[in-house]
Design an enzyme around this catalytic site. Structure first.
Site, PDB file in Angstrom:
ATOM      1  N   HIS A 293      -1.066  11.751  -4.262  1.00 37.67           N
ATOM      2  CA  HIS A 293      -0.734  11.482  -2.864  1.00 37.67           C
ATOM      3  C   HIS A 293      -1.621  10.371  -2.343  1.00 37.67           C
ATOM      4  CE1 HIS A 293       0.036  12.158   1.407  1.00 37.67           C
ATOM      5  NE2 HIS A 293       1.156  12.718   0.987  1.00 37.67           N
TER       6      HIS A 293
ATOM      7  N   ASP B 104       6.072  18.385  -3.092  1.00 38.46           N
ATOM      8  CA  ASP B 104       7.329  18.360  -3.834  1.00 38.46           C
ATOM      9  C   ASP B 104       7.263  19.102  -5.159  1.00 38.46           C
ATOM     10  OD1 ASP B 104       8.767  16.832  -1.958  1.00 38.46           O
ATOM     11  OD2 ASP B 104       7.697  15.045  -2.607  1.00 38.46           O
TER      12      ASP B 104
HETATM   13  N1  ACO Z   1       0.964  10.605 -12.478  1.00 38.62           N
HETATM   14  C1  ACO Z   1       0.091   9.859 -13.192  1.00 38.62           C
HETATM   15  N2  ACO Z   1      -0.780   8.966 -12.659  1.00 38.62           N
HETATM   16  C2  ACO Z   1      -0.749   8.861 -11.306  1.00 38.62           C
HETATM   17  C3  ACO Z   1       0.118   9.593 -10.508  1.00 38.62           C
HETATM   18  C4  ACO Z   1       1.002  10.510 -11.137  1.00 38.62           C
HETATM   19  N3  ACO Z   1       1.854  11.243 -10.430  1.00 38.62           N
HETATM   20  N4  ACO Z   1      -0.062   9.269  -9.206  1.00 38.62           N
HETATM   21  C5  ACO Z   1      -1.039   8.333  -9.195  1.00 38.62           C
HETATM   22  N5  ACO Z   1      -1.450   8.084 -10.462  1.00 38.62           N
HETATM   23  C6  ACO Z   1      -2.533   7.188 -10.862  1.00 38.62           C
HETATM   24  C7  ACO Z   1      -2.062   5.739 -10.878  1.00 38.62           C
HETATM   25  O1  ACO Z   1      -1.554   5.359 -12.131  1.00 38.62           O
HETATM   26  C8  ACO Z   1      -3.339   5.014 -10.524  1.00 38.62           C
HETATM   27  O2  ACO Z   1      -4.138   4.960 -11.667  1.00 38.62           O
HETATM   28  P1  ACO Z   1      -5.181   3.716 -11.923  1.00 38.62           P
HETATM   29  O3  ACO Z   1      -6.014   3.621 -10.664  1.00 38.62           O
HETATM   30  O4  ACO Z   1      -5.957   4.145 -13.108  1.00 38.62           O
HETATM   31  O5  ACO Z   1      -4.311   2.519 -12.126  1.00 38.62           O
HETATM   32  C9  ACO Z   1      -4.030   5.962  -9.529  1.00 38.62           C
HETATM   33  O6  ACO Z   1      -3.551   7.269  -9.871  1.00 38.62           O
HETATM   34  C10 ACO Z   1      -3.727   5.677  -8.070  1.00 38.62           C
HETATM   35  O7  ACO Z   1      -2.322   5.607  -7.941  1.00 38.62           O
HETATM   36  P2  ACO Z   1      -1.597   4.706  -6.852  1.00 38.62           P
HETATM   37  O8  ACO Z   1      -0.201   4.455  -7.307  1.00 38.62           O
HETATM   38  O9  ACO Z   1      -2.451   3.526  -6.542  1.00 38.62           O
HETATM   39  O10 ACO Z   1      -1.630   5.675  -5.623  1.00 38.62           O
HETATM   40  P3  ACO Z   1      -0.742   5.547  -4.335  1.00 38.62           P
HETATM   41  O11 ACO Z   1      -1.503   6.163  -3.252  1.00 38.62           O
HETATM   42  O12 ACO Z   1      -0.286   4.159  -4.168  1.00 38.62           O
HETATM   43  O13 ACO Z   1       0.572   6.421  -4.689  1.00 38.62           O
HETATM   44  C11 ACO Z   1       2.073   8.208  -4.928  1.00 38.62           C
HETATM   45  C12 ACO Z   1       0.805   7.678  -4.224  1.00 38.62           C
HETATM   46  C13 ACO Z   1       3.214   7.226  -4.759  1.00 38.62           C
HETATM   47  C14 ACO Z   1       2.466   9.528  -4.267  1.00 38.62           C
HETATM   48  C15 ACO Z   1       1.766   8.454  -6.422  1.00 38.62           C
HETATM   49  O14 ACO Z   1       0.742   9.416  -6.565  1.00 38.62           O
HETATM   50  C16 ACO Z   1       2.993   8.851  -7.225  1.00 38.62           C
HETATM   51  O15 ACO Z   1       3.758   7.987  -7.674  1.00 38.62           O
HETATM   52  N6  ACO Z   1       3.236  10.205  -7.383  1.00 38.62           N
HETATM   53  C17 ACO Z   1       4.439  10.663  -8.055  1.00 38.62           C
HETATM   54  C18 ACO Z   1       5.615  10.668  -7.079  1.00 38.62           C
HETATM   55  C19 ACO Z   1       5.498  11.773  -6.037  1.00 38.62           C
HETATM   56  O16 ACO Z   1       5.229  12.911  -6.340  1.00 38.62           O
HETATM   57  N7  ACO Z   1       5.773  11.411  -4.777  1.00 38.62           N
HETATM   58  C20 ACO Z   1       5.770  12.329  -3.653  1.00 38.62           C
HETATM   59  C21 ACO Z   1       4.567  12.097  -2.787  1.00 38.62           C
HETATM   60  S1  ACO Z   1       4.541  13.270  -1.461  1.00 38.62           S
HETATM   61  C22 ACO Z   1       5.704  12.728  -0.403  1.00 38.62           C
HETATM   62  O17 ACO Z   1       5.953  11.568  -0.231  1.00 38.62           O
HETATM   63  C23 ACO Z   1       6.452  13.740   0.294  1.00 38.62           C
END
Ligand code: ACO
Length: 426
Positions: free
Chosen positions: A304, A361
Site C-alpha cells: 500500500h 483487497d
Molecule cells: N508484490 C511484490 N512487490 C511489491 C508489491 C507487491 N504487491 N507492492 C510493492 N512492491 C515492491 C515494489 O516492487 C517496490 O520494490 P523496490 O523498491 O525494491 O523496487 C516497493 O515494494 C515499493 O513499491 P511501489 O510500487 O513503489 O509502491 P507504491 O506505493 O507505488 O504502490 C501499490 C502501491 C500500487 C498498492 C503496490 O503495493 C501494488 O502494486 N500492490 C499490488 C496491487 C494491490 O493490491 N492494489 C490494491 C491497493 S489497496 C487499494 O487501492 C484499495
C-alpha cells in the site's frame, strides 16, 4: 505561532510556511514557490504531495490508524450502519434520530431508476466489464437529471440520488446480464438488505435475507467508505475541480478504481488465488515470483502506498471473513491458499524489508464470494462502498473558498525546438 522552513538555493534564502494538521502531520506550503524562485517541485505519483486540506478521513500508515471524521473505523464497523456512516462522511457528524430517518426516507424516495436506463444496459456488448458499464451509466444519469446542481438543496438531492440509484443500477445491471427480471427496491428493507434482495431475489427462489450476510455487506461497505486522497478520490477531486457536475466526477472515480493496482485488486486477488490452485497450490513459488525484479508480477492484495504496517481494514476484513464462512458453514479452498500465502509472505525478508502487508483487497474477495457476488462485480461492490467518500470529498473541495482548478506542472524532457521538414525532404 507561524512556523517556516528555509529553502537555501543559489546563495539565496526563502521562507516557506509550515502547515500542521490536527493530528500533527507536517507539510511545507509551496504555493508561492514558483512565483518566488522559478522552481516547481517534482514528485512522481504524488507520494510526498498533499493536494488539499481535508477534514474527512485521517490515516496514519505507520501506526495503521484509520478514522472517518475522527471516529475509528473499528468502532464504525462494529456499531454503525452503512447509511449512518455515509451521513457522517458527507455531513461531518453523526446524525440524530430525526436526521437519520429523513435521510432514509430520501434514499428510499430516490431509489427507483428511470425505465429508459434499462435500454442502455441491454445494449452494452456482452463482454463489457461491469465497471466500464457503471462508469458510463453514472455519467449518463446526468442526462436524466439535468438540473443545474448549484443550489444547496439540489446538490443534496443529487448526492442522495447517487447513493440510492447507483445501488439499484448495480443490481439491475447484474439481473440484465443474467437475462433475469429486474427486482425493485423495497422501502421496508435496510440499505444493505435491499441491495442483496435486488441482486438475488427471483420469482422462482425468493431471497432469504440472512443476518450474517447483511452484516458482512455492512462491514464491507463501511470499510470501503473513504480512504482520503487515493487514486480514485483524487480523480473525483481533480475532475470536479473543473466544476464539472457530480455525476461526471464520480464516473471518473469509478474509472480510476477499476485498475488492478487500485480497487480492481479485489478481482485480481481471486484470479491470482485461483491460478495458484490450478497450478498445484505452490504458494512459495508465487512469493518467489513476486520478489523477482525481472518479473512484473506482484502479489495482488499486498502492499500500500500509505500503510507500512497491516492495513487496519484488512485486519477487520480477515476476522469477518473467518466468522462469515464459519457461520455459513462454507469451506472455500481459496481461503486456505490466501492464509498460506500470507503466512509465507509475512515471514519473507523481502516483504518484511519492503513493509508489504495484506491490504483490504486480500480477503475481501473471499467475503464477496461467500455472499454470492460474481467475481467480475467485486470492484463494483467497492465502488458502491466508496460512493459516500467520493461525494464527501467532492463536496468538501467544491465548498472550499480557495478552490482552484487542478493543474499540475511538468518538467519537459522532449526535443528542443527544431524546424519542420517537408515530407519530400525527409
Ligand atoms: N508484490 C511484490 N512487490 C511489491 C508489491 C507487491 N504487491 N507492492 C510493492 N512492491 C515492491 C515494489 O516492487 C517496490 O520494490 P523496490 O523498491 O525494491 O523496487 C516497493 O515494494 C515499493 O513499491 P511501489 O510500487 O513503489 O509502491 P507504491 O506505493 O507505488 O504502490 C501499490 C502501491 C500500487 C498498492 C503496490 O503495493 C501494488 O502494486 N500492490 C499490488 C496491487 C494491490 O493490491 N492494489 C490494491 C491497493 S489497496 C487499494 O487501492 C484499495
Amino acid at each position: 505561532m507561524d512556523e517556516f522552513v528555509t529553502l537555501i538555493y543559489d546563495g539565496k534564502e526563502i521562507q516557506l510556511p509550515m502547515v500542521t494538521g490536527s493530528e500533527g502531520e507536517k507539510a511545507i506550503d509551496i504555493s508561492r514557490l514558483r512565483a518566488e524562485t522559478g522552481f516547481i517541485t517534482l514528485d512522481p505519483g504524488y507520494a510526498n504531495t498533499g493536494s488539499c486540506l481535508s477534514g474527512i478521513t485521517f490515516m496514519d500508515g505507520e501506526k495503521g490508524i484509520l478514522r472517518y471524521r475522527g471516529i475509528p473505523v473499528e468502532q464504525l464497523a462494529t456499531k454503525s450502519s452503512f447509511k449512518e456512516t455515509a451521513y457522517l462522511l458527507i455531513n461531518g457528524r453523526l446524525p440524530n434520530r430525526d436526521e437519520l430517518t429523513r435521510f432514509s426516507v430520501m434514499l428510499n424516495d430516490n431509489s427507483l431508476v428511470h425505465t429508459d436506463l434499462k435500454g442502455f444496459y441491454q445494449n452494452f456488448p456482452r463482454a463489457s466489464h461491469p465497471m466500464g458499464i457503471l462508469s458510463s451509466m453514472v455519467n449518463a444519469l446526468k442526462s436524466f437529471y439535468p438540473e443545474l446542481d448549484t443550489l444547496e438543496e439540489e446538490i443534496n438531492i443529487t448526492m442522495t440520488r447517487l447513493l440510492a440509484k447507483v445501488r439499484t443500477m448495480a443490481a439491475m445491471s447484474y439481473k440484465i446480464s443474467r437475462g433475469h427480471e429486474i427486482v425493485l427496491p423495497r422501502p421496508e428493507l435496510t440499505y444493505c438488505e435491499n441491495f442483496l434482495n435486488m441482486m438475488f431475489d427471483t420469482p422462482v427462489t425468493p431471497y432469504e435475507i440472512k443476518r450474517e450476510v447483511v452484516n458482512a455487506l455492512r462491514v464491507f461497505w463501511i470499510l470501503h467508505a473513504d480512504h482520503e486522497q487515493n487514486c480514485s478520490t483524487s480523480s473525483v477531486r481533480m475532475v470536479g475541480s473543473a466544476r464539472v457536475n457530480l455525476y461526471a466526477a464520480i464516473s471518473s472515480g469509478i474509472a480510476a478504481l477499476w485498475g488492478p493496482l487500485h480497487g480492481g485488486a479485489n478481482q485480481a486477488v481471486i484470479e491470482m488465488l485461483t491460478k495458484i490452485q490450478e497450478e498445484g497450490g505452490d504458494c512459495a513459488k508465487i512469493v518467489q515470483r513476486a520478489k523477482d525484479r525481472n518479473d512484473p508480477f506482484r502479489l495482488m492484495g499486498f502492499g500500500h502506498r500509505v500503510y507500512k504496517t497491516y492495513d487496519p481494514r484488512a485486519k477487520i476484513m480477515k476476522k469477518m471473513c473467518d466468522e462469515l464462512l464459519e457461520s455459513m458453514q462454507i469451506t472455500d479452498p481459496l481461503l486456505d491458499t490466501a492464509r498460506e500465502l500470507e503466512e509465507i509472505a509475512l515471514k519473507d525478508p523481502y516483504f518484511i524489508d519492503h513493509h508489504l502487508y495484506p491490504n483490504i483487497d486480500f480477503y475481501s474477495g473471499i467475503v464477496l464470494r461467500a455472499i454470492g457476488i460474481p467475481t467480475n462485480m467485486f470492484t463494483v461492490m467497492f465502488a458502491l462502498g466508496r460512493l459516500p467518500g467520493w461525494i464527501a470529498q467532492w463536496k468538501e473541495s467544491t465548498d472550499d473558498p480557495k478552490w482552484k482548478i487542478s493543474r499540475p506542472r511538468q518538467i519537459y524532457t522532449g526535443n528542443q525546438e527544431y524546424d519542420y521538414v517537408p515530407l519530400h525532404a525527409r
